[in-house]
Design a protein around this motif. Sequence first.
Motif, PDB file in Angstrom:
ATOM      1  N   GLU A  86       3.053  24.435   5.602  1.00 49.56           N
ATOM      2  CA  GLU A  86       3.209  25.371   4.410  1.00 49.56           C
ATOM      3  C   GLU A  86       2.862  24.762   3.256  1.00 49.56           C
ATOM      4  OE1 GLU A  86       4.819  26.908   8.149  1.00 49.56           O
ATOM      5  OE2 GLU A  86       5.470  25.282   6.736  1.00 49.56           O
ATOM      6  N   HIS A  87       3.879  23.472   3.029  1.00 50.16           N
ATOM      7  CA  HIS A  87       3.845  22.768   1.802  1.00 50.16           C
ATOM      8  C   HIS A  87       3.160  21.603   1.554  1.00 50.16           C
ATOM      9  CE1 HIS A  87       6.964  25.940   1.240  1.00 50.16           C
ATOM     10  NE2 HIS A  87       7.561  25.408   2.454  1.00 50.16           N
ATOM     11  N   ALA A  88       2.708  20.924   2.587  1.00 51.09           N
ATOM     12  CA  ALA A  88       1.847  19.740   2.399  1.00 51.09           C
ATOM     13  C   ALA A  88       0.519  19.842   1.783  1.00 51.09           C
ATOM     14  CB  ALA A  88       1.900  18.834   3.844  1.00 51.09           C
ATOM     15  N   LEU A  89       0.107  18.690   1.277  1.00 52.12           N
ATOM     16  CA  LEU A  89      -1.347  18.648   0.933  1.00 52.12           C
ATOM     17  C   LEU A  89      -2.140  17.547   1.661  1.00 52.12           C
ATOM     18  CD1 LEU A  89      -0.910  18.620  -3.003  1.00 52.12           C
ATOM     19  CD2 LEU A  89      -1.627  20.549  -1.634  1.00 52.12           C
ATOM     20  N   PHE A  90      -2.921  18.320   2.391  1.00 47.92           N
ATOM     21  CA  PHE A  90      -3.866  17.456   3.438  1.00 47.92           C
ATOM     22  C   PHE A  90      -4.986  16.718   2.592  1.00 47.92           C
ATOM     23  CE2 PHE A  90      -1.531  20.554   5.888  1.00 47.92           C
ATOM     24  CZ  PHE A  90      -0.810  19.911   6.785  1.00 47.92           C
ATOM     25  N   LEU A  91      -5.517  15.832   3.247  1.00 44.73           N
ATOM     26  CA  LEU A  91      -6.565  15.195   2.708  1.00 44.73           C
ATOM     27  C   LEU A  91      -7.819  15.136   3.847  1.00 44.73           C
ATOM     28  CD1 LEU A  91      -4.948  11.906   1.056  1.00 44.73           C
ATOM     29  CD2 LEU A  91      -5.608  14.061   0.085  1.00 44.73           C
ATOM     30  N   LYS A  92      -8.025  16.142   4.155  1.00 43.71           N
ATOM     31  CA  LYS A  92      -9.288  16.379   5.418  1.00 43.71           C
ATOM     32  C   LYS A  92     -10.367  17.248   4.930  1.00 43.71           C
ATOM     33  CE  LYS A  92     -10.063  17.472  10.017  1.00 43.71           C
ATOM     34  NZ  LYS A  92     -11.197  17.944   9.813  1.00 43.71           N
TER      35      LYS A  92
END
Length: 104
Positions: A86-92
């Motif tokens: 819910e809160h992380a920023l992914f880099l995919k």
Amino acid sequence: AGSAVGTITLRSACEPLRAMVEKFASANCKATFVRADMRNVDFNRKKVYATTGGSGNQELLELKYDKLIVAVGAQPNTFGIPGVQEHALFLKEAEDFAKLHARL
């Protein structure tokens, strides 16, 4: 991840598959791009069973094929840590790039 942190442009990282399929499809060669989650393949009947859409709004697809190209994908691993999804920023994905830059 390179486009998310600015080492390359988003345009350099994304391959426009739909545009390529449409460009190379002709009267003699029909090609269709389908973005879906494959559930099963019946190789004898040459059929793919897949779902598309989000949870609660999934549509079941039954697709016939002559030639099948499967491009597997992956989801970011949260390692079961509560709150990461819910809160992380992914880099995919390209969308991740946009979310990160909007936050900065």
